[in-house]
Motif scaffolding. Structure first.
Motif, PDB file in Angstrom:
ATOM      1  N   MET A 651       0.864  -1.190   0.000  1.00 54.29           N
ATOM      2  CA  MET A 651       0.000   0.000   0.000  1.00 54.29           C
ATOM      3  C   MET A 651       0.898   1.237   0.000  1.00 54.29           C
ATOM      4  N   GLN A 652       0.991   1.885  -1.181  1.00 55.50           N
ATOM      5  CA  GLN A 652       1.952   2.962  -1.378  1.00 55.50           C
ATOM      6  C   GLN A 652       1.769   4.129  -0.399  1.00 55.50           C
ATOM      7  N   PRO A 653       0.542   4.652  -0.170  1.00 55.03           N
ATOM      8  CA  PRO A 653       0.410   5.789   0.761  1.00 55.03           C
ATOM      9  C   PRO A 653       0.822   5.432   2.186  1.00 55.03           C
ATOM     10  N   VAL A 654       0.418   4.235   2.622  1.00 59.38           N
ATOM     11  CA  VAL A 654       0.777   3.829   3.982  1.00 59.38           C
ATOM     12  C   VAL A 654       2.282   3.631   4.105  1.00 59.38           C
ATOM     13  N   ALA A 655       2.882   3.023   3.089  1.00 56.40           N
ATOM     14  CA  ALA A 655       4.328   2.785   3.115  1.00 56.40           C
ATOM     15  C   ALA A 655       5.099   4.099   3.160  1.00 56.40           C
ATOM     16  N   GLN A 656       4.648   5.110   2.387  1.00 59.18           N
ATOM     17  CA  GLN A 656       5.324   6.402   2.420  1.00 59.18           C
ATOM     18  C   GLN A 656       5.142   7.092   3.765  1.00 59.18           C
ATOM     19  N   ALA A 657       3.961   6.891   4.378  1.00 62.84           N
ATOM     20  CA  ALA A 657       3.724   7.519   5.674  1.00 62.84           C
ATOM     21  C   ALA A 657       4.588   6.902   6.770  1.00 62.84           C
ATOM     22  N   LEU A 658       4.946   5.624   6.610  1.00 60.58           N
ATOM     23  CA  LEU A 658       5.801   4.991   7.609  1.00 60.58           C
ATOM     24  C   LEU A 658       7.157   5.677   7.694  1.00 60.58           C
ATOM     25  N   GLY A 659       7.780   5.884   6.538  1.00 67.70           N
ATOM     26  CA  GLY A 659       9.099   6.487   6.522  1.00 67.70           C
ATOM     27  C   GLY A 659      10.192   5.485   6.858  1.00 67.70           C
ATOM     28  N   LYS A 660      11.414   5.938   6.627  1.00 67.39           N
ATOM     29  CA  LYS A 660      12.562   5.054   6.817  1.00 67.39           C
ATOM     30  C   LYS A 660      12.723   4.604   8.268  1.00 67.39           C
ATOM     31  N   GLU A 661      12.551   5.515   9.188  1.00 64.41           N
ATOM     32  CA  GLU A 661      12.850   5.195  10.577  1.00 64.41           C
ATOM     33  C   GLU A 661      11.956   4.086  11.111  1.00 64.41           C
ATOM     34  N   ARG A 662      10.620   4.169  10.833  1.00 65.89           N
ATOM     35  CA  ARG A 662       9.718   3.128  11.309  1.00 65.89           C
ATOM     36  C   ARG A 662       9.970   1.807  10.587  1.00 65.89           C
ATOM     37  N   ILE A 663      10.266   1.875   9.306  1.00 64.26           N
ATOM     38  CA  ILE A 663      10.555   0.646   8.553  1.00 64.26           C
ATOM     39  C   ILE A 663      11.795  -0.041   9.125  1.00 64.26           C
ATOM     40  N   PHE A 664      12.818   0.752   9.443  1.00 62.41           N
ATOM     41  CA  PHE A 664      14.018   0.173  10.038  1.00 62.41           C
ATOM     42  C   PHE A 664      13.708  -0.469  11.391  1.00 62.41           C
ATOM     43  N   ASN A 665      12.841   0.170  12.171  1.00 66.41           N
ATOM     44  CA  ASN A 665      12.472  -0.398  13.474  1.00 66.41           C
ATOM     45  C   ASN A 665      11.766  -1.740  13.318  1.00 66.41           C
TER      46      ASN A 665
END
Length: 757
Positions: A651-665
Motif C-alpha cells: 500500500m503505497q500511501p501507507v508505506a510512504q507515511a511509515l518512513g525510513k525510521e519506522r521501517i528500520f524499526n
C-alpha cells in the motif's frame, strides 16, 4: 554527582579532612574527631562482627566449589605409582599431608626403614555439581556482553542530534577505559559471584586512577603521557563486606539505600606503614576486641587467611584498670612490623557542613580507611555512589539469601554419597576368599599356595598346583572341592547398577527443580523431539535467562552511572575517540566537541576522530537501557510480522507515511525475534536525514518492494536454522552462527548501500 571544584570552593577538601583526623587532644577540631572516631569504631566493629557471625553461609559454597576431583593423599601415591618419586619421597609427602596417612600406607622393616607403599586400587572422589552448573550459567550470561563493542553503550535522554553525538563519544571514551582496566573480566567475576553467593559488590579503589609515563617525543626530548585513567574496581569477598542493614542493599545503586557500607581485610602492619599517603601511622591503636575474633571464629580465619599473617599484638590486661576502656588500648610500634592488622575501608554518607568538615550543605559520600579499631589513616570525598550491587533472585527483606550454588549443594552431597556407596560396593566385589582343604594337600603345596597369594602380582602369571588323586580317593575326598573360591561380585553387581541409575535419576531431578534442561547444557536429547518442543524449550530458557539478567543489568546500569560521574568530575585529560555514525561539522561543534585535524579541511567529518574534554560530555543520559540484545526468540511472531509488513509495503500511501525510521524499526524487530543471534540495528544517521525525504522515501520503498520476496525467503531460511531445521543457507548469505555484515543486511532489506568512510 558531586563536583570536586565545588567542594574546593566550599572548603570541603581533603586537606580539611586531614586537619580534623590528625588533630591532637586539646586542638580546635578534637571534638569533631572524637565524635567521628566513635562513629567509625562502632560501625567497623558491627560490620566485622556481622561478617564473622554469618561466614558459614559463604564458607560452605567455597568448600563445595573448591572440592577436589581426587583427595590430597592420592597425589603422592599416583606419583609413586608412575615412578616420578621414590619410596622415601612418597612417605615424606604423605606425612606432610597427615601423619596418620603414613601409618596407613607405609610399611616398615624390622629396622624401621621404609619397605613398601600400599597403593589403593580404588579411591574416593568428589563430584563438583556446583562448578558444572554454575559454569554453564555464567557462560550464558557472560557471552551476552563479552562481544559487545562498546562494552557500555550510553543513550542520551534528549532526542536532538548533539545529544546523540555526546552519547556516542561517551560510549567510545568508556570503551577505552574498559580495555585499560579489563572491565570484561571484572564483570565476569562479578557474575560468577552472583551465582555462587547470591550477590556481588564492587567498589572503586579510588575516585580516579591515573598512570602517567614518559616517552620520547620530537628529537631526544621526553614527554609525559597518560598510560591509563579511569575507575579501578575491586570486588571483596562477601565474608569481608558490611553495610547499614537498615535499608535494602540493592538501593545503593540509586543512592537511596544504606548510609554506610564498606569492606575489611587483614594485612601486615609494615604494608600500611610503607604507604606515604597515609596519616597517623605512629598512632594506630588496637584493642583485644577485634583480635579475639580470630580465636572465636578460628575455622573462618584459618580458611581465608594465611597462618603466618594471623599474629596480632596483644594488650596485657592490668587488674586495677581492667574495667576502663581506654586502658585496654595499645599502639603499633616498629617492632610490630610483621604483626597482623585489621584494615577497613568504610564509606559514610555525611553532611559536610553539619559535621564541621566544610561549607557544602548537601550529603556526600566520605571514604575512610581505618587501621585496627578506630584510627583513620586516610580520608577523601567521593564524587558518586560508593559501590555498585548486583544480585540474582534476592529478597530485599532478608538479611541473607540462598544463591544458585546453595540450592545445588544438597544434590551435590547426595551425589557424592551415591558415588561413595558405589565405590564401597566395588571394593567389596574385589574381595575374594579361597577355601582350601588342607587335609588333601601336602605341606610343600600348601606353602606354595600361601607364597603365591602373598605376592602383589599373583594374578599376572598362571600357577600350577599338583596333588595326588589316588591319595584323595583313598581319603574319600572329591578333588573338585580341594580349592574353591567364594566370589561376591555377582551379588553386588545389582547394587552398583542401582547406584548408577540413582545418579541419572538425581540429575534429572536437579534439572527439573533448578529449571535446567539437557539441551541447555549442550547435551543431545534422548529421543526425537519436534520443532514445537524445540521452540518451547528455547522460549522457556530465554525467559529464565532474561530474569537472571535483570540483576546483572542493574549492576551494569549503576556502573555506567558511576563511570560517567567519575569521568566528568575527576578527569581533565583531552580525549580522542572515533565514532561510527555520520554527523555534520555543525552538530559536532554544537555539542562542544571538535574534529581531529587530519590535514584535509573539508566539511565532511566522516572517518575522522572527535576530540574534546570530559566536561563537554555533561548531559542527561539513560543509564538503565540494556546494552545487549534480549536474545529472545519468538519465531511465530516474527513470521506474522513479516507477512503484515509485506502487505503494508504493497500500500503505497501507507508505506510512504511509515518512513525510513519506522521501517528500520520493524526490520530490527523481525531480526531480533527470529532467533538468528544477530542484531540488524538499522538506524538513520544525520546524513540520511539531511536528504530529500519525499524523493528518498519513494526510491527506498520501491527498492524495498522489489527486494521483499528475497528478504522473506532469506528470513525463512534463518528461522528454520534457528529452529534446528538444518537447511543450507542461501547463496551469498553467511553460515549459521556467523553475523551478517550490516551493509549486506541493509541491502537485502532494500536500503541503499552505505557511503564510503
Amino acid at each position: 554527582m558531586v563536583d570536586p571544584e565545588i567542594l574546593k570552593n566550599t572548603k570541603t577538601t581533603q586537606a580539611r579532612l586531614r586537619e580534623v583526623f590528625t588533630c591532637k587532644k586539646g586542638g580546635k577540631d578534637w571534638a569533631i574527631k572524637e565524635r567521628l572516631t566513635d562513629l567509625v569504631r562502632s560501625r567497623v566493629h558491627e560490620g566485622i562482627y556481622h561478617s564473622c557471625k554469618n561466614h558459614s553461609l559463604y564458607l560452605s559454597v567455597d568448600l563445595a566449589w573448591d572440592s577436589l576431583p581426587i583427595n590430597k593423599f592420592t597425589v603422592p601415591l599416583l606419583q609413586y605409582a608412575q615412578g616420578k618419586i621414590n619410596i622415601e619421597q612418597a612417605s615424606k609427602k604423605l606425612e606432610d599431608i597427615d601423619p596418620e596417612l603414613k601409618e596407613k600406607f607405609v610399611e616398615y622393616d624390622d629396622e624401621g626403614a621404609v619397605k613398601d607403599i600400599n597403593l589403593m586400587r580404588l579411591y574416593e572422589v568428589s563430584v563438583s555439581l556446583i562448578r558444572s552448573y554454575v559454569t554453564r550459567r555464567v557462560a550464558a550470561q557472560t557471552s551476552r556482553f563479552s562481544n559487545l563493542f562498546p562494552y557500555f553503550k550510553f543513550e542520551a535522554r534528549g532526542t536532538d542530534t548533539p545529544s546523540k553525538v555526546r552519547a556516542e563519544v561517551l560510549s567510545q571514551r568508556v570503551e577505552m577505559m574498559t580495555e585499560q582496566f579489563g572491565y570484561r573480566h571484572v564483570f565476569e567475576q562479578a557474575i560468577r559471584s552472583m551465582f555462587m553467593y547470591g550477590y556481588s559488590l564492587m567498589f572503586p579503589s579510588e575516585p580516579w586512577t591515573r598512570e602517567v609515563h614518559w616517552r620520547k617525543g620530537e628529537g631526544e626530548d621526553l614527554e609525559s603521557y597518560v598510560e591509563k585513567e579511569g575507575i579501578h574496581f575491586i570486588s571483596p569477598h562477601p565474608t569481608r563486606t558490611f553495610y547499614d542493614n537498615s535499608a535494602p542493599l540493592p538501593a545503593i545503586n540509586t543512592n537511596l539505600g544504606p548510609n554506610w557500607i564498606g569492606y575489611w581485610d587483614i594485612v601486615r602492619y609494615s604494608d600500611v606503614r610503607e604507604n606515604v599517603a597515609y596519616w597517623n601511622l605512629g598512632d594506630v591503636e588496637y584493642t583485644n576486641s577485634l583480635h579475639g575474633l580470630v580465636n572465636a571464629y578460628k575455622d573462618f580465619f584459618d580458611y581465608y587467611f594465611d597462618h603466618d599473617v594471623l599474629s596480632f599484638p596483644r594488650k596485657t590486661d592490668w587488674f586495677p584498670f581492667g574495667n576502663e576502656r581506654t586502658s585496654q588500648k595499645g599502639v603499633y610500634a616498629g617492632e610490630d612490623e610483621d604483626k597482623a592488622m585489621f584494615i577497613s575501608t568504610i564509606y559514610m554518607k555525611l553532611n559536610p557542613k553539619a559535621e564541621g568538615l566544610g561549607d557544602y550543605p548537601f550529603d556526600c559520600w566520605l571514604k575512610l580507611i581505618v587501621a585496627s579499631d578506630e584510627t583513620v589513616i586516610y580520608a577523601e570525598w567521593m564524587p558518586s555512589i560508593p559501590a555498585i550491587y548486583g544480585g540474582i533472585n534476592q529478597n530485599d527483606d532478608r538479611m541473607a539469601n540462598c544463591s544458585f550454588a546453595h540450592d545445588l549443594m544438597p544434590y551435590q552431597d547426595q551425589m557424592n554419597n551415591i558415588v561413595y556407596a558405589m565405590l564401597h560396593h566395588m571394593k567389596i566385589s574385589m574381595f575374594k576368599i579361597l577355601t582350601v582343604d588342607q587335609d588333601a594337600l601336602d605341606e610343600d603345596v600348601k606353602e606354595y599356595l600361601m607364597a603365591s597369594l602373598a605376592e602383589d602380582n599373583f594374578y599376572q602369571k598362571p600357577k600350577a598346583m599338583f596333588y595326588s588323586g589316588a591319595k584323595a580317593a583313598d581319603l574319600g575326598i572329591d578333588t573338585k572341592n580341594i580349592v574353591s573360591v567364594v566370589d561376591v561380585s555377582q551379588e553386588l553387581a545389582q547394587g552398583i547398577s542401582m547406584s548408577l541409575n540413582s545418579l541419572f535419576q538425581l540429575l534429572n531431578l536437579v534439572e527439573r527443580l533448578m529449571i535446567l534442561s539437557p539441551q541447555e547444557l549442550g547435551q543431545a536429547a534422548q529421543r526425537e523431539i519436534s520443532a514445537t518442543e524445540v521452540s518451547e524449550i528455547a522460549n522457556s530458557t530465554n525467559t529464565i535467562y532474561s530474569f537472571i539478567s535483570e540483576g546483572i543489568d542493574e549492576m551494569r546500569a549503576a556502573a555506567k552511572k558511576m563511570i560517567y560521574e567519575h569521568l566528568v568530575t575527576c578527569s581533565t585529560t583531552e580525549f580522542n575517540v572515533p565514532i561510527k555514525r555520520r554527523f555534520s561539522l555543525k552538530t559536532i561543534t554544537d555539542a562542544g566537541l571538535e574534529i581531529e585535524d587530519t590535514g584535509d579541511q573539508d566539511e565532511n567529518p566522516q572517518g575522522r576522530n572527535i576530540i574534546g574534554f570530559p566536561k563537554n560530555l555533561v548531559h542527561e543520559y539513560l543509564f538503565s537501557s540494556r546494552d545487549g540484545a534480549e536474545r529472545s526468540r519468538d519465531v511465530q511472531a516474527a513470521q506474522t510480522l513479516t507477512q503484515l509488513f509485506s502487505q503494508i509495503m504493497g500500500m503505497q500511501p501507507v508505506a510512504q507515511a511509515l518512513g525510513k525510521e519506522r521501517i528500520f524499526n520493524i526490520l530490527n524487530e523481525i531480526f531480533r525475534m527470529s532467533g538468528a543471534g544477530y542484531d540488524l540495528a538499522l538506524e538513520l544517521d544525520e546524513a540520511d536525514e539531511a536528504q530529500d525525504i519525499n524523493m528518498e522515501n519513494e526510491q527506498f520503498i520501491s527498492n524495498l518492494k522489489q527486494k521483499m520476496p528475497q528478504f522473506e525467503q532469506m528470513l525463512q531460511m534463518v528461522m528454520q536454522q534457528a529452529q534446528g531445521g538444518g537447511q543450507p543457507p542461501m547463496p551469498g548469505q553467511p553460515q549459521q552462527g556467523q553475523p551478517m555484515p550490516p551493509g549486506q543486511a541493509a541491502q537485502a532489506a532494500g536500503a541503499p548501500p552505505p557511503q564510503a568512510g
